[in-house]
Scaffold this motif. Structure first.
Motif, PDB file in Angstrom:
ATOM      1  N   GLU A  39      42.705  42.335  41.456  1.00 22.62           N
ATOM      2  CA  GLU A  39      42.039  42.886  40.371  1.00 22.62           C
ATOM      3  C   GLU A  39      43.149  42.786  39.288  1.00 22.62           C
ATOM      4  O   GLU A  39      44.133  42.649  39.139  1.00 22.62           O
ATOM      5  CB  GLU A  39      42.136  44.323  40.479  1.00 22.62           C
ATOM      6  N   GLY A  40      42.406  41.985  38.175  1.00 23.10           N
ATOM      7  CA  GLY A  40      43.104  41.591  37.170  1.00 23.10           C
ATOM      8  C   GLY A  40      43.568  40.248  37.296  1.00 23.10           C
ATOM      9  O   GLY A  40      43.520  39.719  38.210  1.00 23.10           O
ATOM     10  N   THR A  41      43.938  39.534  35.896  1.00 24.47           N
ATOM     11  CA  THR A  41      44.282  38.240  35.671  1.00 24.47           C
ATOM     12  C   THR A  41      45.315  37.775  36.458  1.00 24.47           C
ATOM     13  O   THR A  41      45.437  36.847  37.287  1.00 24.47           O
ATOM     14  CB  THR A  41      44.137  37.981  34.154  1.00 24.47           C
ATOM     15  N   GLU A  42      46.545  38.637  36.282  1.00 25.00           N
ATOM     16  CA  GLU A  42      47.919  38.199  36.914  1.00 25.00           C
ATOM     17  C   GLU A  42      47.814  38.398  38.297  1.00 25.00           C
ATOM     18  O   GLU A  42      48.260  37.486  39.199  1.00 25.00           O
ATOM     19  CB  GLU A  42      49.069  39.044  36.339  1.00 25.00           C
ATOM     20  N   GLU A  43      46.976  39.526  38.809  1.00 25.21           N
ATOM     21  CA  GLU A  43      47.006  39.539  40.450  1.00 25.21           C
ATOM     22  C   GLU A  43      46.295  38.542  41.049  1.00 25.21           C
ATOM     23  O   GLU A  43      46.257  37.733  41.990  1.00 25.21           O
ATOM     24  CB  GLU A  43      46.398  40.990  40.818  1.00 25.21           C
ATOM     25  N   PHE A  44      45.081  38.099  40.201  1.00 21.47           N
ATOM     26  CA  PHE A  44      44.114  36.829  41.005  1.00 21.47           C
ATOM     27  C   PHE A  44      45.208  35.562  40.875  1.00 21.47           C
ATOM     28  O   PHE A  44      45.032  34.786  41.919  1.00 21.47           O
ATOM     29  CB  PHE A  44      43.104  36.750  39.866  1.00 21.47           C
ATOM     30  N   ALA A  45      45.799  35.255  40.044  1.00 22.88           N
ATOM     31  CA  ALA A  45      46.664  34.121  39.846  1.00 22.88           C
ATOM     32  C   ALA A  45      47.731  34.171  40.840  1.00 22.88           C
ATOM     33  O   ALA A  45      47.866  33.210  41.493  1.00 22.88           O
ATOM     34  CB  ALA A  45      47.208  33.883  38.329  1.00 22.88           C
ATOM     35  N   GLN A  46      48.392  35.386  41.279  1.00 29.40           N
ATOM     36  CA  GLN A  46      49.448  35.311  42.159  1.00 29.40           C
ATOM     37  C   GLN A  46      48.936  35.206  43.433  1.00 29.40           C
ATOM     38  O   GLN A  46      49.500  34.535  44.194  1.00 29.40           O
ATOM     39  CB  GLN A  46      50.114  36.665  41.934  1.00 29.40           C
ATOM     40  N   THR A  47      47.527  35.682  43.728  1.00 29.10           N
ATOM     41  CA  THR A  47      46.950  35.538  44.996  1.00 29.10           C
ATOM     42  C   THR A  47      46.770  33.959  45.565  1.00 29.10           C
ATOM     43  O   THR A  47      47.012  33.756  46.373  1.00 29.10           O
ATOM     44  CB  THR A  47      45.774  36.459  45.065  1.00 29.10           C
ATOM     45  N   VAL A  48      46.096  33.502  44.474  1.00 31.48           N
ATOM     46  CA  VAL A  48      45.889  32.012  44.510  1.00 31.48           C
ATOM     47  C   VAL A  48      47.304  31.269  44.850  1.00 31.48           C
ATOM     48  O   VAL A  48      47.333  30.224  45.688  1.00 31.48           O
ATOM     49  CB  VAL A  48      45.216  31.348  43.311  1.00 31.48           C
ATOM     50  N   ARG A  49      48.366  31.525  44.146  1.00 29.32           N
ATOM     51  CA  ARG A  49      49.590  31.123  44.297  1.00 29.32           C
ATOM     52  C   ARG A  49      50.239  31.127  45.389  1.00 29.32           C
ATOM     53  O   ARG A  49      50.638  30.052  46.266  1.00 29.32           O
ATOM     54  CB  ARG A  49      50.722  31.382  43.031  1.00 29.32           C
ATOM     55  N   ARG A  50      50.167  32.469  46.139  1.00 29.32           N
ATOM     56  CA  ARG A  50      50.543  32.533  47.496  1.00 29.32           C
ATOM     57  C   ARG A  50      49.713  31.929  48.497  1.00 29.32           C
ATOM     58  O   ARG A  50      50.381  31.144  49.388  1.00 29.32           O
ATOM     59  CB  ARG A  50      50.329  34.108  47.804  1.00 29.32           C
ATOM     60  N   LEU A  51      48.565  31.520  48.530  1.00 29.39           N
ATOM     61  CA  LEU A  51      47.920  30.490  49.219  1.00 29.39           C
ATOM     62  C   LEU A  51      48.273  29.289  49.205  1.00 29.39           C
ATOM     63  O   LEU A  51      48.213  28.654  50.396  1.00 29.39           O
ATOM     64  CB  LEU A  51      46.203  30.589  48.840  1.00 29.39           C
ATOM     65  N   LEU A  52      48.542  28.733  48.110  1.00 27.58           N
ATOM     66  CA  LEU A  52      49.007  27.423  47.901  1.00 27.58           C
ATOM     67  C   LEU A  52      50.539  27.330  48.539  1.00 27.58           C
ATOM     68  O   LEU A  52      50.682  26.349  49.106  1.00 27.58           O
ATOM     69  CB  LEU A  52      49.190  27.127  46.470  1.00 27.58           C
TER      70      LEU A  52
END
Length: 410
Positions: free
Chosen positions: A344-357
């Protein structure tokens, strides 16, 4: 039974959400009943549509949709008080064709796909009406309003209110009212007084190809993917939101990541995204699945959406991680949190994708195939439809005075 099936778009080829559901319902009903189809279709769709649906239907009536005239009618509805949606699909010739069919054929039930087509049949109170709203379009317009600037925000809010009133009038009139998820039931029938039922969608799961990436896919390197009809506002908004606000945050630490947008008819706004670092607008492809199979993850950053997103189910079914905002995740239902990465939210979305990477282990063992096959199997989910329609037919007709206000004169 004899069933007249009305659809706002020809349900063939079944290549996007609204057409897939209509096609599957039509196919299912045609097994045990005689079905006549009335639908709008662009001229280039008609030949293929007739050929594809001929084995299912006794009769097929298709009418071209004049988009300029439809837009003019929608604009005039500001003066008449009618919802834009019903005005857009208003056609005297379609009304005459439906009226003629009802005069010459004894139908046991009228099946209306989407509330936009309800004005064609509400005056025939002697025949039981079954309406599949699919989603709450009124709620979608309300979301449009929330994410738009004045004056469009005011226009969209007006449509949300007018269409919401009309959806409730139609639900009161119909002997059977359907939507695609329990969440949609709550939106149209929050008090449970209208008897709206959830008929959940399905998805055709595909076997992974396990083939090498094509040159085009290989050239993308590490990428996340968004799949959808790219002239549809909720998809456009989601793709732009990711490309403009989320992706730059990810690329600040992972400049190698790219964002692939796959889908037909990219709008001008979507095409402009190709100028942004890391964003690739691919457009229409013969087959979407290879782009899913070779991606690191699928992203579903929806701020506007209703119902279950097939693109999420298709990704889950091949074991691809999906990062989604809460709204589409809720529509997937029980078990979604165990299968999806909800952000939820821009930063949380970016963090989640970064973790997957950064952690390949997070991408291992993500498997939703069994869940999708269990929860979103067309044959299983459509099974109640026959008994519900027979029950509606045996109850007889009946149409409210409010719904009659919108009938299309023939």
């Amino acid at each position: 039974m004899n069933i007249l099936f009305l659809a706002h778009r020809i349900p063939y080829p079944p290549d996007k959400g609204e057409k897939i559901r209509a096609y599957q319902e039509l196919r299912f009903l045609a097994r045990e009943h005689t079905v006549d189809l009335f639908a709008f279709a662009d001229p280039e769709e008609q030949s293929l549509g007739r050929a594809g649906l001929a084995p299912l239907c006794r009769g097929i009536y298709l009418e071209p949709l004049n988009r300029r005239l439809s837009m003019a009618r929608a604009a005039l509805s500001l003066l008449t008080g009618e919802p834009f949606t019903t005005a857009y699909y208003r056609s005297v010739s379609m009304a005459r064709s439906v009226s003629a069919a009802l005069s010459r054929t004894k139908y046991d039930a009228l099946f209306v796909y989407c509330s936009a087509m309800a004005p064609y049949i509400v005056d025939f109170s002697r025949i039981p009406v079954c309406v599949d709203f699919v989603d709450s379009d009124a709620s979608k317009w309300a979301q449009y309003s929330h994410h738009s600037r004045f004056p469009m925000s005011m226009i969209y809010e007006r449509e949300a209110r007018k269409l919401g009133e009309y959806e409730r009038h139609v639900a009161r009139s119909a002997r059977l009212s359907l939507v695609s998820t329990p969440l949609e039931v709550e939106m149209i029938d929050p008090d449970g007084e209208l008897g709206v039922r959830a008929l959940q969608n399905g998805v055709t799961t595909a076997t992974p190809h396990s083939t090498a990436a094509s040159k085009e896919i290989a050239s993308l390197g590490k990428y996340v993917v968004f799949v959808g009809q790219m002239d549809y506002l909720p998809n456009v908004d989601a793709a732009c939101y990711f490309a403009e606000e989320i992706l730059p945050r990810i690329r600040a630490t992972h400049p190698e990541l790219r964002f692939a947008i796959v889908g037909r008819n990219p709008s001008r706004r979507v095409r402009r995204l190709a100028a942004l670092p890391g964003t690739v607008v691919i457009g229409a492809v013969p087959e979407v699945q290879p782009y899913l199979e070779h991606a690191i993850a699928a992203v579903a950053p929806f701020r506007i959406c209703q119902g279950v997103q097939n693109k999420i189910l298709e990704a889950l079914a091949i074991g691809l991680p999906v990062v989604a905002t809460p709204r589409p995740a809720r529509a997937v239902g029980a078990g979604a949190k165990e299968l999806l990465f909800v952000a939820e939210g821009t930063e949380e979305f970016a963090q989640t994708v970064r973790r997957l990477l950064e952690d390949p282990g997070m991408r291992q063992g993500v498997g939703g195939k069994e869940f999708v096959e269990r929860q979103f199997n067309w044959e299983t989910n459509l099974r109640p439809l026959n008994s519900w329609i027979r029950e509606a037919a045996s109850a007889g007709g009946g149409v409210s005075d409010e719904a009659k206000d919108y009938v299309v004169a023939s």
